[in-house]
Design a protein around this motif. Structure first.
Motif, PDB file in Angstrom:
ATOM      1  N   GLU A  51       0.829  -1.210   0.000  1.00  0.00           N
ATOM      2  CA  GLU A  51       0.000   0.000   0.000  1.00  0.00           C
ATOM      3  C   GLU A  51       0.863   1.259   0.000  1.00  0.00           C
ATOM      4  O   GLU A  51       0.593   2.219  -0.739  1.00  0.00           O
ATOM      5  CB  GLU A  51      -0.925  -0.002   1.213  1.00  0.00           C
ATOM      6  N   THR A  52       1.893   1.267   0.840  1.00  0.00           N
ATOM      7  CA  THR A  52       2.743   2.452   0.963  1.00  0.00           C
ATOM      8  C   THR A  52       3.465   2.749  -0.343  1.00  0.00           C
ATOM      9  O   THR A  52       3.469   3.894  -0.819  1.00  0.00           O
ATOM     10  CB  THR A  52       3.764   2.260   2.094  1.00  0.00           C
ATOM     11  N   ILE A  87       2.863   1.685  -3.469  1.00  0.00           N
ATOM     12  CA  ILE A  87       1.970   2.019  -4.572  1.00  0.00           C
ATOM     13  C   ILE A  87       1.451   3.448  -4.411  1.00  0.00           C
ATOM     14  O   ILE A  87       1.363   4.215  -5.377  1.00  0.00           O
ATOM     15  CB  ILE A  87       0.800   1.021  -4.660  1.00  0.00           C
ATOM     16  N   SER A  88       1.127   3.836  -3.173  1.00  0.00           N
ATOM     17  CA  SER A  88       0.642   5.204  -2.951  1.00  0.00           C
ATOM     18  C   SER A  88       1.717   6.232  -3.256  1.00  0.00           C
ATOM     19  O   SER A  88       1.412   7.375  -3.626  1.00  0.00           O
ATOM     20  CB  SER A  88       0.153   5.365  -1.506  1.00  0.00           C
ATOM     21  N   ARG A  89       2.983   5.846  -3.130  1.00  0.00           N
ATOM     22  CA  ARG A  89       4.090   6.741  -3.454  1.00  0.00           C
ATOM     23  C   ARG A  89       4.441   6.717  -4.941  1.00  0.00           C
ATOM     24  O   ARG A  89       5.311   7.455  -5.386  1.00  0.00           O
ATOM     25  CB  ARG A  89       5.329   6.340  -2.644  1.00  0.00           C
ATOM     26  N   GLY A  90       3.787   5.844  -5.678  1.00  0.00           N
ATOM     27  CA  GLY A  90       4.023   5.778  -7.117  1.00  0.00           C
ATOM     28  C   GLY A  90       5.126   4.844  -7.542  1.00  0.00           C
ATOM     29  O   GLY A  90       5.663   4.984  -8.648  1.00  0.00           O
ATOM     30  N   HIS A  91       5.463   3.851  -6.688  1.00  0.00           N
ATOM     31  CA  HIS A  91       6.543   2.925  -7.000  1.00  0.00           C
ATOM     32  C   HIS A  91       6.005   1.508  -7.188  1.00  0.00           C
ATOM     33  O   HIS A  91       5.393   0.954  -6.266  1.00  0.00           O
ATOM     34  CB  HIS A  91       7.593   2.903  -5.880  1.00  0.00           C
ATOM     35  N   PRO A  92       6.222   0.879  -8.349  1.00  0.00           N
ATOM     36  CA  PRO A  92       5.911  -0.548  -8.466  1.00  0.00           C
ATOM     37  C   PRO A  92       6.864  -1.361  -7.606  1.00  0.00           C
ATOM     38  O   PRO A  92       7.951  -0.886  -7.255  1.00  0.00           O
ATOM     39  CB  PRO A  92       6.130  -0.827  -9.953  1.00  0.00           C
TER      40      PRO A  92
END
Length: 220
Positions: free
Chosen positions: A138-139, A141-146
């Motif tokens: 979750e963290t 992905i929310s930061r925009g990292h796969p």
């Protein structure tokens, strides 16, 4: 979900690690061809490489260009064996076949260790750490990292037939309401996004990493 993560079809069946890392780097704005990553990381057309050995071999390249590999989960040999033992305890309780625990613990092949694992027993066995896994997904992905997701195939049924054993793929999204992982493999013409139950996803997880390229220098 992270839309439009660049596709990168594996150059060979053994190149899941170079292809997947190349996709993640391209998304982060640091494009490096999978052929270069395969060369530096020790993956050949004939023989693949373990995910952790691949990352270790690439550390000089990462340092040179300011790429930081962030570790969120790694099942060490000891942890994998403990997981296998917990699986076997659950299997015995249900009258199911047990995994074969090797006498020698040197050069442990996790794909071989978990060959024939029962999906439900492995879900029970892998409960420890599941919350940390989901929080990391979750963290990031929310930061925009796969996330670079190392798994064991052949345990959880999947949309496409895949040979059992170790594999590296990308997590590109997470649905908290449905408790599902969105992921993408480096094969098929468009690297389509697929869905897996989050508990299944953690059960087959062997490694989980993401990239911090905020301080990366340009790649010539």
């Amino acid at each position: 979900m992270l839309a439009d993560v660049p596709p990168a079809i594996q150059a060979s069946p053994r190149h899941c690690a170079p292809a997947t890392l190349s996709r993640a780097l391209a998304w982060e704005g640091v494009p490096i061809p999978q052929s270069n990553l395969a060369l530096f990381g020790g993956a050949s057309q004939e023989k693949g490489v373990s995910v952790m050995d691949f990352y270790e071999a690439l550390q000089p390249l990462f340092r040179d260009y300011g790429i930081v590999l962030q570790t969120h989960a790694v099942r060490t040999a000891a942890e994998a064996l403990a997981l296998a033992e917990r699986h076997n305890a659950a299997a015995r309780a249900d009258g199911l076949p047990e995994l074969r625990i090797p006498e020698s613990r040197d050069a442990l092949d996790l794909g071989v260790l978990f060959l024939g694992a029962d999906r439900d027993c492995l879900r029970v066995a892998s409960r420890p750490g599941r919350g940390r896994f989901l929080a990391a997904v979750e963290t990031e992905i929310s930061r925009g990292h796969p996330l670079l997701w190392g798994v064991i195939l052949g345990i959880v049924p999947e949309p496409a037939e895949s040979p059992p054993g170790g594999h590296l793929r990308l997590i590109v999204g997470y649905n908290a309401e449905e408790r599902t992982i969105l992921y993408s493999d480096s094969w098929g013409p468009d690297c389509p996004v697929k869905v897996m139950d989050a508990d299944d996803a953690w059960a087959i997880t062997m490694t989980l990493h993401s990239l911090d390229c905020s301080g990366a220098r340009s790649i010539p």
